[in-house]
Write an enzyme that holds these catalytic residues in place. Structure first.
Site, PDB file in Angstrom:
ATOM      1  N   ARG A  44       0.850  -1.199   0.000  1.00  0.00           N
ATOM      2  CA  ARG A  44       0.000   0.000   0.000  1.00  0.00           C
ATOM      3  C   ARG A  44       0.880   1.241   0.000  1.00  0.00           C
ATOM      4  NH1 ARG A  44      -3.176  -3.385   3.564  1.00  0.00           N
ATOM      5  NH2 ARG A  44      -2.345  -2.453   5.471  1.00  0.00           N
ATOM      6  N   LYS A 134     -10.610  15.627   5.925  1.00  0.00           N
ATOM      7  CA  LYS A 134     -11.816  15.273   5.155  1.00  0.00           C
ATOM      8  C   LYS A 134     -12.783  14.442   5.989  1.00  0.00           C
ATOM      9  CE  LYS A 134     -12.877  11.782   2.355  1.00  0.00           C
ATOM     10  NZ  LYS A 134     -12.816  10.795   1.262  1.00  0.00           N
ATOM     11  N   LYS A 217     -16.711  19.505  -1.066  1.00  0.00           N
ATOM     12  CA  LYS A 217     -16.415  18.402  -1.992  1.00  0.00           C
ATOM     13  C   LYS A 217     -17.720  17.696  -2.353  1.00  0.00           C
ATOM     14  CE  LYS A 217     -13.722  14.150  -2.414  1.00  0.00           C
ATOM     15  NZ  LYS A 217     -12.421  13.527  -2.239  1.00  0.00           N
TER      16      LYS A 217
HETATM   17  P1  13P Z   1     -13.639   9.068  -5.750  1.00  0.00           P
HETATM   18  O1  13P Z   1     -13.120  10.233  -6.556  1.00  0.00           O
HETATM   19  O2  13P Z   1     -13.068   7.748  -6.157  1.00  0.00           O
HETATM   20  O3  13P Z   1     -15.142   9.072  -5.654  1.00  0.00           O
HETATM   21  O4  13P Z   1     -13.087   9.258  -4.277  1.00  0.00           O
HETATM   22  C1  13P Z   1     -13.179  10.498  -3.698  1.00  0.00           C
HETATM   23  C2  13P Z   1     -13.297  10.381  -2.243  1.00  0.00           C
HETATM   24  O5  13P Z   1     -12.543  10.970  -1.520  1.00  0.00           O
HETATM   25  C3  13P Z   1     -14.395   9.567  -1.679  1.00  0.00           C
HETATM   26  O6  13P Z   1     -14.562   9.897  -0.343  1.00  0.00           O
END
Ligand code: 13P
Length: 335
Positions: A44, A134, A217
């Protein structure tokens, strides 16, 4: 300008976007299983370090969202991963929610957990070098969903999270993701996404979150992946802009879309059109996971020591999305 506003603007300056490399170990294991690479901490790290030391980190990637495991790992050259990211000219970030669990009272829906003990965890991440964080709330669309309960519960969690993050001196990314799974039309996606985002901002304001010091987001407005409703990329861009104009307060410095299961090219093309038609003051960029990593992961899985080849593929995708974030992408640039 507040310090948080400066950080948010720097992450998204000049078409830069965010690499969402914060897959939990469970999700990353699924991704690695999919390409037949054993999901060990070493593998990973190897894939992620390959991306984080690519040249596009300096030109295109303003921030990287990490998972708890990665922010505490050392690179092969014995540098801490957040230090490697900072040295490349990007900002390290961290996913701080602990995942979406069954919502009591509406067991077909999810509530994101992780508020207990969050202040202490944030202090630790701040010390490790995180500049932003996030938290993802997740909503699915069907006849009776998302319910008022899930919209309210997730908005509350996102707001409490954001207030704690700003108290700790970091920029919260607020991610309310209305999933594209299902048979719903683009109109339903538009309506539900608008309701979800408006409710989030009601709560963010109630919790006194500095709107200039956060990044939204959201998902783009798409028809469900099992829907008969087929809409063009132009319509996706126009509906997405319309939805955000009507639901996002003007103080927000930037919006960074998730890719949510779109193909790499689709996510780039839609972002490009959004920027072509963008008549708002919002920066519109990307915070992609799959749409930045898919091809690179596939290539890497064939020879995990081929760092240069993997980086070339990742650099191309990052460059294409950074052009799209400025409305300067075209299909002819794809290789
Ligand atoms: P994706 O762009 O693959 O949807 O992932 C973004 C993300 O941070 C999901 O929480």
């Amino acid at each position: 300008m507040s310090e948080l506003n400066t950080i948010a603007l720097k992450i998204l300056e000049k078409g830069k976007g965010i690499l969402a490399a914060d897959e939990s170990t469970g999700t990353m294991t699924k991704r690695l299983d999919g390409v037949n690479v054993p999901s060990t901490p070493k593998n990973r790290l190897l894939f992620r370090e390959t991306l984080f030391s690519s040249s596009s980190m300096t030109e295109c990637i303003g921030g990287v969202i990490l998972y708890d495991e990665t922010i505490k790992q050392n690179s092969s050259k014995k540098n801490k991963i957040p230090e490697l990211i900072s040295r490349m000219g990007s900002a390290p970030g961290i996913k701080v929610d602990t995942g979406a669990k069954v919502l009591a009272g509406s067991p077909d829906e999810k509530i994101t957990e992780g508020l207990d003990g969050l202040r202490e965890r944030l202090k630790e991440y701040y010390k490790l070098g995180a500049k932003f964080t996030k938290w993802r709330g997740v909503y699915s669309i069907s006849k009776n969903y998302p319910s008022k309960l899930s919209i309210q519960a997730n908005a509350h969690a996102l707001a409490r999270y954001s207030a704690l993050v700003q108290e700790c001196g970091m920029v919260p990314i607020v991610e309310p993701e209305v999933l594209m799974d299902g048979e719903h039309s683009s109109k339903e996606c538009y309506e539900k996404t608008s309701e979800v985002i408006k409710r989030c901002f009601d709560e963010l304001i109630l919790y006194k979150v500095d709107l200039k010091g956060m990044i939204l987001k959201p998902n783009m407005i798409l028809a469900g992946n099992k829907s008969k409703d087929k809409i063009s990329n132009e319509e996706v861009a126009k509906l997405t802009l319309e939805c955000l104009k009507n639901s996002v307060p003007s103080e927000i410095p930037g919006i960074a879309f998730l890719s949510g299961g779109q193909s790499e090219i689709e996510a780039t093309e839609n972002l490009n059109l959004i920027n072509k038609y963008n008549d708002t003051n919002f920066i519109m960029s990307y915070s992609y996971g799959r749409a930045l990593q898919q091809s690179a992961l596939k290539f890497w899985s064939k020879d995990i020591q081929n760092i240069e080849g993997t980086q070339k593929i990742f650099n191309h995708r990052a460059k294409m999305n950074t052009l799209a974030a400025q409305g300067k992408w075209s299909k002819s640039l794809e290789i």
